[in-house]
Design a protein around this motif. Structure first.
Motif, mmCIF file in Angstrom:
data_model
loop_
_atom_site.group_PDB
_atom_site.id
_atom_site.type_symbol
_atom_site.label_atom_id
_atom_site.label_comp_id
_atom_site.label_asym_id
_atom_site.label_seq_id
_atom_site.Cartn_x
_atom_site.Cartn_y
_atom_site.Cartn_z
ATOM 1 N N LEU A 76 -34.891 -46.398 -2.713
ATOM 2 C CA LEU A 76 -34.723 -44.960 -2.972
ATOM 3 C C LEU A 76 -35.443 -44.555 -4.257
ATOM 4 N N GLY A 77 -35.377 -45.423 -5.261
ATOM 5 C CA GLY A 77 -36.057 -45.149 -6.527
ATOM 6 C C GLY A 77 -37.559 -45.028 -6.325
ATOM 7 N N LEU A 78 -38.080 -45.942 -5.511
ATOM 8 C CA LEU A 78 -39.512 -45.935 -5.209
ATOM 9 C C LEU A 78 -39.897 -44.657 -4.460
ATOM 10 N N LEU A 79 -39.072 -44.291 -3.505
ATOM 11 C CA LEU A 79 -39.299 -43.078 -2.713
ATOM 12 C C LEU A 79 -39.299 -41.851 -3.623
ATOM 13 N N PHE A 81 -39.946 -41.806 -6.782
ATOM 14 C CA PHE A 81 -41.132 -41.868 -7.636
ATOM 15 C C PHE A 81 -42.356 -41.335 -6.882
ATOM 16 N N VAL A 82 -42.494 -41.790 -5.639
ATOM 17 C CA VAL A 82 -43.643 -41.369 -4.820
ATOM 18 C C VAL A 82 -43.598 -39.855 -4.602
ATOM 19 N N LEU A 83 -42.414 -39.334 -4.275
ATOM 20 C CA LEU A 83 -42.285 -37.897 -4.033
ATOM 21 C C LEU A 83 -42.612 -37.097 -5.286
ATOM 22 N N SER A 84 -42.178 -37.604 -6.429
ATOM 23 C CA SER A 84 -42.445 -36.873 -7.672
ATOM 24 C C SER A 84 -43.947 -36.894 -7.997
ATOM 25 N N ARG A 85 -44.607 -38.001 -7.657
ATOM 26 C CA ARG A 85 -46.047 -38.100 -7.899
ATOM 27 C C ARG A 85 -46.829 -37.156 -6.978
#
Lengths: 508, 151
Positions: A76-79, A81-85
């Protein structure tokens, strides 16, 4: 032990908060926004991790639960991060301005803090009096937790053990949340169920405070939880370690998310998915949730069809059900493969049902109980030796009505549909409860006396939320000698932020 | 007059709400604080647990055992439903609560039977009728029975 328990809560909190970051990426508003994520995400995280634990229980993987939780956190953290990028956080939610502290607000903060400390002390003494909770806690919820934890691989045997009186058809959110913490700790602790009760009590207060602060004003945000803290039954039920308080949390979370969806730019679907998850968790907490889910779905579909046509209705309902579906599948599996028949449904016959439906005396008795309990439920459990009688106490529904008459009604245009929807959901829930009593195979008086006040309390935080969403906004500046604070704005930028004299702006 | 009331009625609303919630919160705290010195050192559930836990060494780790108490088994739930006596049901439930995951059946027709006679002895002839012979008496109304298989 304390560290392990904290770790179990922390992973739930992180999972819930990350879900809120993924599905409501555009929520800003500084501390209030972050607090909203903590309170809403904290409860949702506990619910989601109890579902994960159930899947691990079915798969025989309970010993790996901490590792699995950690993996979910990382994914979820990775997801997130990706969404914020990818820059999906452009337009903020249209929320009220939090603003600076006025004299009135400082006073309100002080009174709120005193009431909070007093309520926590009352909770603590109630815990010391009954550390195992009240009757239903050790007859149902904590009993289930003990069986599930102590039985190990043989946990399924309890469903065929003939212990129907312990209501093994009741869903597992609360017992599994307790078991999950025990699993982290490597042993049982009497304090965990009580801490769960305290946690959900505080989560409701916090969610009410933050959501009203963000949607209306901080003053409304402080006043609404004060109503709950002034409800002795709310504190008592939290300390009783029943599932009614977690259930009340998930009802409130569902309805709050629907308001957030209306405020989101371009009708972003994220809050609807979170509302769906919260509604699904209602069904995973108590059987009453099986009534709540269809009612919310129908009212959501109905209002969406009325305001935006059927295409819009299908779309919005679809997003809502997308969130609810994973949890509902777990509930469906539990109900069809594991749990025994519910005592209210077992032995159902058309002849008996029609006889009850045509019995006018039952309607009168239930209506009378609804009236008395509707005014008195805030004061606590009914003494069965005394029976039902009017006991309004200082805080009850009439106080909210008087408050509304005095402050007047001020409804934001964008909240109108959601207010109607929320009122419809609460009224339909009451109507549903009414007909459950009409059809009950149990002795009607016994059933009413032992459950009705809890059913009212389940809806109470949401009813308080509804009242404060409709109430005229306090004008603290008029007390402090400034301009009224009524603006509902996007988060302000630049030098205007924090000025005492602000322009009253209209919502876009 | 109308603007005057309009100006002050909202303030009256907040004042009323703050006063009544403050009163309710402090009243609950006062009642709780008054209760605090009278709280027993151990609550009834913990006491009952400690009493029942003595059985654990003689019971299997899982499986089923029977239950007997001061009244016939079918009266345990009936008395609670009729609001006559909740003690018998509470004692039975707490026995199960303590002994989980061993399942305590509300019947004396099992090879091992937990006798919980906190409120007095069983009905006359009950033990003989069900072939229950004491295996160990723990005192304080707690007896573990073995059932005669021929009964």
């Amino acid at each position: 032990m304390t560290f392990s328990f904290s770790a179990s809560l922390l992973t739930s909190l992180i999972i819930g908060c990350l879900l809120s970051f993924i599905f409501i990426p555009h929520l800003k508003n500084g501390a209030a926004g972050l607090a909203f994520r903590l309170f809403a995400g904290g409860g949702l995280g506990i619910g989601v991790t109890s579902c994960v634990y159930f899947i691990c229980l079915l798969a025989g993987l309970t010993r790996y639960v901490p590792a699995i939780d950690l993996v979910i956190c990382l994914v979820l953290g990775l997801l997130c991060f990706v969404l914020s990028r990818r820059g999906l956080r452009k337009e903020p939610l249209q929320l009220s301005e939090i603003g600076t502290f006025s004299g009135f607000r400082v006073l309100l903060t002080v009174i709120f803090s005193i009431e909070l400390i007093a309520s926590l002390l009352s909770f603590a003494i109630a815990f010391l009096k009954e550390p195992h909770g009240k009757w239903d806690a050790w007859l149902i919820w904590n009993m289930h937790a003990r069986f599930l934890f102590r039985s190990g691989e043989e946990w399924r045997s309890v469903f065929t053990g003939g212990l129907d009186w312990s209501h093994w058809d009741y869903p597992f959110l609360l017992p599994l949340s307790i078991v999950r913490s025990w699993n982290y700790m490597g042993g049982e602790s009497r304090n965990v169920p009580a801490l769960m009760g305290l946690l959900f009590t505080c989560l409701i207060l916090g969610l009410l405070l933050c959501s009203l602060s963000l949607l209306r004003s901080r003053a409304q945000g402080y006043l609404a939880p004060m109503i709950l803290m002034g409800t002795p039954f709310f504190i008592a039920l939290g300390a009783s370690q029943f599932a009614d308080i977690p259930f009340a949390f998930f009802i409130l979370a569902t309805l709050v998310m629907l308001f957030f969806q209306r405020r989101s730019p371009g009708n972003h679907a994220g809050p609807l998915i979170l509302a769906g998850i919260a509604a699904g968790l209602c069904a995973w907490t108590k059987n009453e949730g099986l009534l709540f889910v269809p009612i919310v779905t129908v009212s959501l579909a109905g209002t969406a069809a009325y305001t935006g046509g059927w295409r819009q209705s299908f779309k919005r309902t679809g997003w809502f059900l997308t969130g609810a579906l994973p949890v509902l599948l777990i509930v469906l599996y539990f109900k069809t493969w594991l749990s025994p028949a519910n005592d209210l449904v077992a032995g159902f016959s058309l002849a008996a049902a029609s006889a009850k439906l045509l019995d006018l005396g039952r309607y009168v008795e239930i209506a009378r109980a609804f009236f008395i309990t509707g005014i008195s439920f805030t004061q606590g459990l009914i003494d069965v030796r005394v029976g039902m009688h009017l006991n309004p106490g200082a805080v009850n529904i009439l106080l909210l009505v008087v408050y509304l008459l005095l402050t007047g009604i001020k409804i934001d245009e964008k909240d109108r549909v959601c207010l109607f929807q929320t009122a419809a959901v609460l009224l339909l829930m009451l109507a549903g409860y009414f007909f459950v009593y009409v059809m009950t195979p149990l002795d009607l008086n016994y059933h009413l006396m032992t459950s009705l006040n809890r059913l009212f309390l389940q809806l109470w935080p949401s009813a308080v939320f509804l009242f404060f969403m409709a109430a005229g906004l306090p004008e603290p500046a008029s007390l402090a000698g400034g301009l009224p604070e009524t603006a509902s704005l996007q988060p302000q930028k630049g030098p205007g932020k924090g000025k005492k004299h602000r322009e009253t702006k209209e919502m876009k | 007059m109308r603007p005057f009331f309009a100006k002050y009625r909202a303030k009256a609303g907040w004042f009323l709400l703050i006063c009544l919630t403050g009163y309710a919160v402090l009243n609950l705290l006062w009642q709780s604080v008054r209760l605090y010195p009278g709280l027993p050192e151990k609550d009834p559930v913990t006491l009952h647990e400690e009493r029942i836990r003595q059985l654990e060494s003689l019971l299997p780790a899982s499986g089923e055992v029977g239950y007997a108490t001061t009244v016939e088994n079918d009266k345990i739930f009936a008395a609670e439903k009729a609001f006559q006596n909740v003690e018998y049901l509470a004692q039975y439930v707490l026995t199960q609560y303590t002994l989980a995951p061993v399942i305590v059946r509300n019947s004396p027709e099992f090879p091992l039977v937990v006798g919980n006679f906190l409120d007095g002895p069983p009905p006359p002839g009950f033990l003989e009728k069900n072939g229950l012979a004491p295996l160990r008496d723990f005192g304080d109304g707690l007896i573990l029975y073995r059932r005669d298989q021929q009964k």
